[in-house]
Design a protein around this motif. Structure first.
Motif, PDB file in Angstrom:
ATOM      1  N   ASP A 190      19.625  -9.246  -6.510  1.00  0.00           N
ATOM      2  CA  ASP A 190      19.572 -10.198  -7.138  1.00  0.00           C
ATOM      3  C   ASP A 190      18.433 -11.682  -6.498  1.00  0.00           C
ATOM      4  O   ASP A 190      18.618 -12.444  -6.886  1.00  0.00           O
ATOM      5  N   GLY A 191      18.991 -11.345  -5.206  1.00  0.00           N
ATOM      6  CA  GLY A 191      17.953 -12.411  -3.731  1.00  0.00           C
ATOM      7  C   GLY A 191      18.267 -13.790  -4.091  1.00  0.00           C
ATOM      8  O   GLY A 191      17.188 -14.874  -4.319  1.00  0.00           O
ATOM      9  N   ALA A 192      19.541 -14.077  -4.210  1.00  0.00           N
ATOM     10  CA  ALA A 192      19.984 -15.501  -4.507  1.00  0.00           C
ATOM     11  C   ALA A 192      19.836 -16.126  -2.895  1.00  0.00           C
ATOM     12  O   ALA A 192      18.944 -15.824  -1.929  1.00  0.00           O
ATOM     13  N   GLU A 193      19.183 -17.111  -3.424  1.00  0.00           N
ATOM     14  CA  GLU A 193      18.595 -18.588  -2.415  1.00  0.00           C
ATOM     15  C   GLU A 193      19.863 -19.618  -2.245  1.00  0.00           C
ATOM     16  O   GLU A 193      20.370 -19.844  -3.488  1.00  0.00           O
ATOM     17  N   ARG A 194      20.300 -20.450  -0.862  1.00  0.00           N
ATOM     18  CA  ARG A 194      20.199 -21.525  -0.840  1.00  0.00           C
ATOM     19  C   ARG A 194      19.582 -22.211   0.133  1.00  0.00           C
ATOM     20  O   ARG A 194      19.083 -22.022   0.984  1.00  0.00           O
ATOM     21  N   ARG A 195      19.309 -23.891  -0.485  1.00  0.00           N
ATOM     22  CA  ARG A 195      18.456 -24.689   0.252  1.00  0.00           C
ATOM     23  C   ARG A 195      18.837 -25.311   0.677  1.00  0.00           C
ATOM     24  O   ARG A 195      19.800 -25.832   0.467  1.00  0.00           O
ATOM     25  N   ILE A 196      18.299 -26.308   1.891  1.00  0.00           N
ATOM     26  CA  ILE A 196      18.522 -26.807   2.649  1.00  0.00           C
ATOM     27  C   ILE A 196      17.975 -27.775   3.665  1.00  0.00           C
ATOM     28  O   ILE A 196      17.168 -27.584   3.988  1.00  0.00           O
ATOM     29  N   THR A 197      18.151 -29.645   3.086  1.00  0.00           N
ATOM     30  CA  THR A 197      16.873 -30.215   3.359  1.00  0.00           C
ATOM     31  C   THR A 197      17.584 -30.210   4.855  1.00  0.00           C
ATOM     32  O   THR A 197      18.199 -30.173   5.679  1.00  0.00           O
ATOM     33  N   LEU A 198      16.001 -30.832   5.417  1.00  0.00           N
ATOM     34  CA  LEU A 198      15.876 -30.334   6.798  1.00  0.00           C
ATOM     35  C   LEU A 198      16.008 -31.958   7.050  1.00  0.00           C
ATOM     36  O   LEU A 198      15.324 -33.191   6.441  1.00  0.00           O
ATOM     37  N   ARG A 199      16.206 -32.235   8.563  1.00  0.00           N
ATOM     38  CA  ARG A 199      16.013 -33.602   9.414  1.00  0.00           C
ATOM     39  C   ARG A 199      14.903 -33.202  10.696  1.00  0.00           C
ATOM     40  O   ARG A 199      15.091 -32.413  11.328  1.00  0.00           O
ATOM     41  N   PRO A 200      13.715 -34.087  10.057  1.00  0.00           N
ATOM     42  CA  PRO A 200      12.306 -33.706  10.777  1.00  0.00           C
ATOM     43  C   PRO A 200      12.633 -34.570  12.115  1.00  0.00           C
ATOM     44  O   PRO A 200      14.090 -35.415  12.514  1.00  0.00           O
ATOM     45  N   GLU A 201      12.472 -34.230  13.170  1.00  0.00           N
ATOM     46  CA  GLU A 201      12.603 -35.178  14.482  1.00  0.00           C
ATOM     47  C   GLU A 201      10.902 -34.419  15.936  1.00  0.00           C
ATOM     48  O   GLU A 201      11.608 -34.326  16.827  1.00  0.00           O
ATOM     49  N   GLY A 202      10.655 -35.156  14.688  1.00  0.00           N
ATOM     50  CA  GLY A 202       9.353 -34.715  15.586  1.00  0.00           C
ATOM     51  C   GLY A 202       7.998 -34.502  14.864  1.00  0.00           C
ATOM     52  O   GLY A 202       8.213 -33.822  13.678  1.00  0.00           O
ATOM     53  N   ASP A 203       7.461 -34.198  15.427  1.00  0.00           N
ATOM     54  CA  ASP A 203       5.914 -33.762  14.091  1.00  0.00           C
ATOM     55  C   ASP A 203       6.516 -32.180  14.023  1.00  0.00           C
ATOM     56  O   ASP A 203       6.161 -31.759  13.363  1.00  0.00           O
ATOM     57  N   GLN A 204       6.483 -31.437  15.285  1.00  0.00           N
ATOM     58  CA  GLN A 204       6.867 -30.203  14.942  1.00  0.00           C
ATOM     59  C   GLN A 204       8.217 -29.684  14.647  1.00  0.00           C
ATOM     60  O   GLN A 204       8.930 -28.664  14.112  1.00  0.00           O
ATOM     61  N   ASP A 205       9.491 -30.110  15.416  1.00  0.00           N
ATOM     62  CA  ASP A 205      10.444 -30.026  16.069  1.00  0.00           C
ATOM     63  C   ASP A 205      11.450 -30.711  14.351  1.00  0.00           C
ATOM     64  O   ASP A 205      12.165 -31.957  13.772  1.00  0.00           O
ATOM     65  N   PHE A 206      12.768 -30.147  13.757  1.00  0.00           N
ATOM     66  CA  PHE A 206      13.634 -30.470  13.007  1.00  0.00           C
ATOM     67  C   PHE A 206      15.174 -29.129  13.310  1.00  0.00           C
ATOM     68  O   PHE A 206      15.199 -29.051  14.087  1.00  0.00           O
ATOM     69  N   ALA A 207      15.976 -30.026  12.285  1.00  0.00           N
ATOM     70  CA  ALA A 207      17.192 -29.571  12.629  1.00  0.00           C
ATOM     71  C   ALA A 207      17.635 -29.002  10.665  1.00  0.00           C
ATOM     72  O   ALA A 207      17.281 -29.818  10.147  1.00  0.00           O
ATOM     73  N   PHE A 208      18.598 -28.431  10.829  1.00  0.00           N
ATOM     74  CA  PHE A 208      19.787 -28.479   9.231  1.00  0.00           C
ATOM     75  C   PHE A 208      21.230 -27.860   9.427  1.00  0.00           C
ATOM     76  O   PHE A 208      21.497 -27.315  10.792  1.00  0.00           O
ATOM     77  N   THR A 209      21.904 -28.053   8.869  1.00  0.00           N
ATOM     78  CA  THR A 209      23.145 -28.097   8.867  1.00  0.00           C
ATOM     79  C   THR A 209      23.714 -26.967   7.915  1.00  0.00           C
ATOM     80  O   THR A 209      23.711 -26.834   6.981  1.00  0.00           O
ATOM     81  N   VAL A 210      23.924 -25.836   8.257  1.00  0.00           N
ATOM     82  CA  VAL A 210      24.585 -24.689   7.637  1.00  0.00           C
ATOM     83  C   VAL A 210      25.709 -24.615   6.943  1.00  0.00           C
ATOM     84  O   VAL A 210      26.862 -24.980   7.767  1.00  0.00           O
ATOM     85  N   ASP A 211      26.282 -25.017   5.794  1.00  0.00           N
ATOM     86  CA  ASP A 211      28.246 -24.927   5.258  1.00  0.00           C
ATOM     87  C   ASP A 211      27.740 -23.127   4.894  1.00  0.00           C
ATOM     88  O   ASP A 211      27.494 -22.805   3.630  1.00  0.00           O
ATOM     89  N   TYR A 212      29.316 -22.915   5.404  1.00  0.00           N
ATOM     90  CA  TYR A 212      29.659 -21.465   5.685  1.00  0.00           C
ATOM     91  C   TYR A 212      29.896 -21.134   4.110  1.00  0.00           C
ATOM     92  O   TYR A 212      30.045 -20.136   3.324  1.00  0.00           O
ATOM     93  N   ARG A 213      30.938 -22.382   3.074  1.00  0.00           N
ATOM     94  CA  ARG A 213      31.148 -22.297   1.963  1.00  0.00           C
ATOM     95  C   ARG A 213      30.049 -22.099   1.157  1.00  0.00           C
ATOM     96  O   ARG A 213      30.100 -21.407   0.118  1.00  0.00           O
ATOM     97  N   ASP A 214      29.289 -23.045   1.373  1.00  0.00           N
ATOM     98  CA  ASP A 214      28.253 -22.873   0.736  1.00  0.00           C
ATOM     99  C   ASP A 214      27.852 -21.105   0.594  1.00  0.00           C
ATOM    100  O   ASP A 214      26.689 -20.637  -0.350  1.00  0.00           O
ATOM    101  N   LEU A 215      27.633 -20.203   1.586  1.00  0.00           N
ATOM    102  CA  LEU A 215      27.614 -18.584   1.140  1.00  0.00           C
ATOM    103  C   LEU A 215      28.519 -17.451   1.609  1.00  0.00           C
ATOM    104  O   LEU A 215      28.478 -16.228   0.708  1.00  0.00           O
ATOM    105  N   SER A 216      29.884 -18.147   1.285  1.00  0.00           N
ATOM    106  CA  SER A 216      30.429 -17.322   1.495  1.00  0.00           C
ATOM    107  C   SER A 216      31.088 -17.333  -0.175  1.00  0.00           C
ATOM    108  O   SER A 216      32.503 -16.850  -1.052  1.00  0.00           O
TER     109      SER A 216
END
Length: 291
Positions: A190-216
């Motif tokens: 099925d190739g299901a996909e979940r997209r999560i918005t990134l939080r830029p933290e500089g030119d190259q750095d970023f962070a994102f938070t995965v809510d496990y409920r979205d995967l389960s």
């Protein structure tokens, strides 16, 4: 610095070498230096052979990388592998070649000085990203794990909070643009996909938070005997950009899967656990609880 032993010698550490033993160093410029201990006549012209290990079920390739071993003292020989040309991605076994027709000799591990890799920062890395980490195989031989990626997202710190995880990462070979997002793909048809918005933290750095409920919500709930759902972690640097694998490559750990074990969270009838694959790529497993 990782240490080796003197188990490859006869009659004590000063006796003749039974099999060639090699010290391996990766310097700050990324050069890979191999120093081999092996008694040979002064007229010898030994060579270092790096041969790609074939996938299971496939025959060994005839091609490889051959580098001259230069004299470096009594029974010592030295080879330097420059940053370019890069090794293709995969595992490379190491041997010493003597005269034509002689049997190749696998290298036993000596000292491995990987201090230049420990910081993991990766500043100033060129594209494509080329990584080489010497390591000891399960059968006690010296080998090299290599990665070669045109674009790469280097995983950094992973923080956990109840039913979520926050990943910090650094992008190489691409820049963040409009619509940048983390992209989690479930393996399978099925190739299901979940997209999560990134939080830029500089030119190259970023962070994102995965809510496990979205995967389960629709994966890993087939009962105690069901197979787990595996979500591979990518980043899309812009809305329509190709996805880039999130992995941890820029340090001195060749195989992270059994070294870095992260906590699992239980949500209803499933457990969710992030982990690194055999290729040091980041993934998340969703499995029936009690499996």
């Amino acid at each position: 610095m990782n240490g080796g032993t003197n188990g490859g010698t006869k009659d004590g550490p000063n006796g003749p070498v039974d099999k060639p033993r090699a010290d391996a160093t990766v310097d700050a410029e990324g050069r890979f230096v191999v120093s081999v201990t092996m008694p040979l006549p002064d007229t010898a012209r030994p060579r270092l052979l790096l041969r790609p290990r074939p996938p299971k079920g496939r025959s060994e390739q005839e091609t490889g990388r051959v580098v001259a071993l230069e004299p470096a003292g009594q029974d010592r020989w030295r080879a330097v592998l420059d940053v370019a040309p890069a090794l293709e991605e995969g595992r490379w076994d190491m041997y010493v070649l003597g005269a034509p027709g002689e049997e190749r000799l696998p290298l036993l591990p000596g000292l491995r000085d990987l201090r230049a890799l420990v910081s993991g920062a990766g500043d100033g890395r060129a594209s494509p990203l080329a990584v080489r980490i010497p390591y000891v195989t399960k059968d006690g031989r010296l080998a090299v794990r290599a990665w070669l990626r045109a674009t790469h997202a280097e995983a950094g710190r992973i923080d956990f909070s109840g039913d979520s995880m926050t990943v910090t990462a650094r992008l190489f070979g691409a820049r963040l643009g409009e619509g940048a997002a983390a992209s989690l793909h479930r393996r399978g048809r099925d190739g299901a996909e979940r997209r999560i918005t990134l939080r830029p933290e500089g030119d190259q750095d970023f962070a994102f938070t995965v809510d496990y409920r979205d995967l389960s919500a629709d994966g890993g709930q087939g009962g105690a005997g069901a197979a787990p759902a595996i979500w591979d972690v990518y980043v899309r640097p812009a809305a329509d950009a190709p996805r880039i694998r999130v992995a941890r490559l820029l340090d001195d750990v060749a195989d992270r899967k059994t070294v870095f074990v992260y906590p699992a969270a239980t949500l209803g009838g499933v457990t969710v656990r992030p982990y690194y694959t055999v290729d040091n790529d980041l993934a998340v497993e969703v499995a029936p609880a009690g499996r």
